[in-house]
Scaffold this active site. Structure first.
Site, PDB file in Angstrom:
ATOM      1  N   SER A 110      80.384 -15.220  30.297  1.00 24.11           N
ATOM      2  CA  SER A 110      80.847 -13.933  29.781  1.00 24.11           C
ATOM      3  C   SER A 110      82.362 -13.824  29.838  1.00 24.11           C
ATOM      4  O   SER A 110      83.001 -14.371  30.742  1.00 24.11           O
ATOM      5  CB  SER A 110      80.235 -12.791  30.593  1.00 24.11           C
ATOM      6  N   LYS A 119      73.927  -2.834  37.905  1.00 24.01           N
ATOM      7  CA  LYS A 119      74.837  -2.039  37.083  1.00 24.01           C
ATOM      8  C   LYS A 119      74.200  -1.725  35.725  1.00 24.01           C
ATOM      9  O   LYS A 119      74.324  -0.611  35.211  1.00 24.01           O
ATOM     10  CB  LYS A 119      76.150  -2.799  36.892  1.00 24.01           C
ATOM     11  N   ASP A 120      73.500  -2.713  35.146  1.00 21.85           N
ATOM     12  CA  ASP A 120      72.836  -2.478  33.858  1.00 21.85           C
ATOM     13  C   ASP A 120      71.675  -1.500  34.005  1.00 21.85           C
ATOM     14  O   ASP A 120      71.377  -0.744  33.082  1.00 21.85           O
ATOM     15  CB  ASP A 120      72.335  -3.797  33.265  1.00 21.85           C
ATOM     16  N   GLU A 177      72.154   7.101   5.847  1.00 19.70           N
ATOM     17  CA  GLU A 177      72.185   7.459   7.255  1.00 19.70           C
ATOM     18  C   GLU A 177      73.603   7.267   7.804  1.00 19.70           C
ATOM     19  O   GLU A 177      74.389   6.488   7.262  1.00 19.70           O
ATOM     20  CB  GLU A 177      71.199   6.568   8.023  1.00 19.70           C
ATOM     21  N   HIS A 217      76.079 -18.217  27.091  1.00 21.79           N
ATOM     22  CA  HIS A 217      75.975 -18.841  28.408  1.00 21.79           C
ATOM     23  C   HIS A 217      76.720 -20.158  28.498  1.00 21.79           C
ATOM     24  O   HIS A 217      76.902 -20.680  29.591  1.00 21.79           O
ATOM     25  CB  HIS A 217      74.503 -19.035  28.782  1.00 21.79           C
TER      26      HIS A 217
END
Lengths: 427, 269
Positions: A223, A247-248, A291, A219
């Site tokens: 971004s 959107k998220d 894995e 922040h």
């Protein structure tokens, strides 16, 4: 922090006014993921994966806390307690499969998040600290996932623990005592299982703490975006809420659909059959395989088969495996190009995609048994991996001639729309 | 400073790897067993796929095969008698089935080890008291617990079914070191070709009350279906719950997509 045109939190209700005076928690949230955080308007879907990783972490913590209520961290009954969860606990099969596949989904979104950062140069100034904290989170995730895989105390749990803790015995002189000290015994047993459980419960909360720092550090510059051009004025940005919460929200839906399909329709697809056999120190599985999210690193570990410069091949492998992640800490300084986005870096873009292919090749080599041609492919793949970051990238960033760039985010957005409308007009 | 140092480190790893490349032989040690090993045959069950259901009659037959054949050597530690109510048995049938087993207990008067009639809450009793007893009775081989067997083997149900029907005489060209030793039996589906278990099924060995076929393949198929159920009794419930959750999420995601388009409608991006 943030931009001068960021909206200010103004509580309307008396209760919220009172709360804001005593403890400005709503203000914090408003400025972090609310309307008070201006975000570039041109983010594409690759910018969804940070929020998705946060959601995956939350799912892991919630399902994990419930599992811990029913799981018993004792080598004698751990395997049985997992089967008890699968058969007798109400919806236990769902919680356990969600946790098991949640780990895979977490790694999928985090790998996409990392490669997004590599493609769009998100690691560069002024966001170096965001990247460094991200690498810390990735390391913590790997440790947590490894210890979690040990807890069901199946064959792959036991032998995986044996192999991974065996890394420490590669250290000259003090290696073996360190390994025994870490395990609390000569081989993984009750002492190791208990401390792994304790740490597996602790580390996710450490991850959550570093995630807070990661977002905090983000922040300060704000971004990044697909053009890599920094925000210049208000019309370059939109408030996080409602634009990116919406959107998220959609991205989260798509993520959950894939997660649910995997968990309910093929929950053991990414697992290994041997882990449904209880741990047996006297019987080694034919192929010990970690894995899937560790395959590329496992391939790098096994690629070193030659005692070069009097250093044991095993120690080379261990050093190289840790170095393959540790070099990410130096990435902001290895890449000296001032241009962030690969959109304007024609040469780097080619090598980026070669790196992606190389990591997939290493993943495949890590999955396959240590036989030819997989050994030589992993050796070539590992050599290219180090060459990419330590040799090619510094040279490319020096000799590359970037493409012409727009002056601002808004200009790039408007140019894109002008392009599409004229294209449709001629069609 | 970082770049020259990184360059040297990178060069070090690359030279070490080049040395490794030129010193590692490019051919694998020949493994004769590979040529004789067979890939498992596929078996289709009603519990497969995206629209599964349990074939209860088949599961009941499979349980009969387990009880009359497999249970002589193999335990079923994670399955309780109460669980078989899911195979379509009534409460009374479950009780009397449990009662037909003797389970380990303690004599309430003397504290001595004893046995009592099984209760629905008991698990299937194991055929041997412990691993030593199991190995002693089986030529030092340990018969694995079957509860999770279809999840605990590469190839799952296909592997189990193939193994049960796959016993045969060793081929004539089988190298001497791969010939079954004393007490071992040739089976091309087993990873190292020879296993301690003798062919467990013979045509007509189990008689089913409903007159279903009882050749080796039919019995192997029934017991495989049963062991798919024991490995994951919640399998059918899991898949159908998945459809419900998926339907909910599709509606949720559709709504969030519309909200997203609506909010961004006038914002070029």
């Amino acid at each position: 922090m943030s931009f001068p045109w960021a909206k200010n939190y103004e509580p309307q209700q008396p209760l919220m006014k009172w709360l804001d005076e005593k403890l400005p928690l709503p203000r914090l949230v408003y400025n972090a993921v609310g309307a008070g955080y201006p975000v570039p308007r041109n983010l594409n879907y690759f910018w969804n994966f940070g929020v998705l990783a946060g959601a995956a972490l939350a799912i892991q913590i919630i399902t994990g806390i419930v599992l811990a209520m029913h799981y018993a961290a004792n080598a004698g009954v751990a395997f049985d307690s997992v089967e008890h969860i699968m058969r007798d606990v109400n919806a236990g099969w769902f919680i356990r499969y969600a946790h098991m596949n949640g780990a895979s989904m977490f790694f999928i979104v985090v790998y996409l998040h990392i490669f997004r950062g590599l493609y769009y140069g998100s690691y560069k100034a002024p966001r170096e600290m965001v990247w460094l904290l991200g690498v810390v989170i990735f390391l913590l995730m790997m440790a947590t996932a490894f210890m979690g895989y040990v807890l069901p105390w199946g064959q792959m749990s036991f032998w995986g623990a044996q192999v991974i803790t065996g890394f420490f015995s590669a250290i000259p002189v003090v290696g073996e005592p360190i390994r025994v000290w870490l395990l609390g015994g000569f081989a993984p047993d009750n002492a190791a299982l208990n401390r792994f459980f304790s740490l597996h419960y602790l580390l996710p909360f450490v991850i959550a703490g570093v995630v807070v720092l990661h977002i905090w550090a983000l922040h300060i510059p704000g971004s990044s975006n697909p053009t890599g051009i920094e925000v210049k004025d208000e019309q370059d940005t939109v408030p996080f809420h409602p634009y990116y919460t919406a959107k998220d929200g959609f991205g989260l839906g798509v993520f959950l659909i894939l997660f649910v399909a995997l968990t309910f329709f093929s929950p053991n697809l990414l697992g290994h059959a041997d882990n449904y056999i209880p741990a047996n120190p006297l019987s080694t599985p034919a192929h010990i395989v970690p894995e899937w999210y560790f395959w590329p690193f496992y391939a790098i570990l096994r690629a070193f088969t030659f005692n070069f410069l009097w250093i044991d091949a095993k120690l080379w492998g261990v050093i190289a495996m840790f170095a393959s992640i540790a070099l990410l800490f130096f990435l902001p300084w290895l890449d000296s190009s001032p241009v962030k986005s690969s959109k304007y870096r024609p040469l780097y873009r080619i090598f980026f995609w070669v790196l992606v292919a190389d990591v997939f090749l290493l993943g495949l080599c890590g999955k396959m048994p240590a036989e030819q041609p997989w050994v030589i492919l992993s050796q070539i793949g590992a050599a290219y991996y180090f060459a990419h970051f330590l040799i090619i990238l510094p040279i490319v960033s020096r000799i590359e001639r970037p493409l012409p760039m727009p002056n601002s985010i808004t200009e790039a957005v408007l140019a894109k729309h002008a392009g599409t409308s004229s294209a449709s007009a001629t069609a | 400073m970082v770049r020259p140092l990184g360059f040297l480190v990178g060069l070090g790893f690359i030279v070490a790897l080049l040395c490794a490349i030129f010193t590692t032989p490019l051919t694998n040690e020949p493994q004769a067993a590979h040529a004789f090993h067979k890939h498992p045959r596929h078996i289709a069950l009603s519990s497969d796929g995206l629209f599964p259901h349990w074939d209860k009659a088949k599961l009941q037959r499979g349980m009969q095969v387990y009880k009359e054949v497999c249970s002589a050597c193999h335990s079923l530690n994670y399955v309780a008698f109460r669980d078989i109510a899911e195979l379509g048995y009534t409460e009374g049938q479950v009780k009397s089935f449990a009662k037909s087993f003797q389970v380990p207990s303690i004599n309430p008067d003397t504290g001595e080890p004893a046995t009592r009639d099984g209760l629905p809450s008991d698990r299937f009793p194991a055929p041997y008291a412990n691993e030593v007893a199991a190995r002693a009775a089986n030529n030092n081989a340990l018969p694995p617990d079957l509860s999770l067997i279809t999840k605990a083997r590469e190839g799952g149900k296909d592997y189990l079914y193939s193994l049960l029907i796959g016993f045969e005489n060793p081929p004539k060209n089988l190298p001497k070191e791969l010939q079954p030793g004393t007490g071992l039996h040739y089976n091309p589906y087993f990873p190292n070709l020879n296993l301690a278990m003798a062919p467990p099924l013979a045509d007509g060995q189990v008689t089913f009350a409903d007159g279903s076929p009882n050749d080796v393949k039919a019995m192997a198929s029934d017991v495989t279906a049963f062991l798919v159920w024991t490995a994951e009794p919640k399998l059918v419930k899991r898949v159908w719950t998945g459809w419900a959750v998926l339907l909910y999420l599709l509606i949720f995601t559709g709504l969030t997509y519309m909200a997203y388009r609506n909010i961004w409608a006038n914002k070029e991006h």
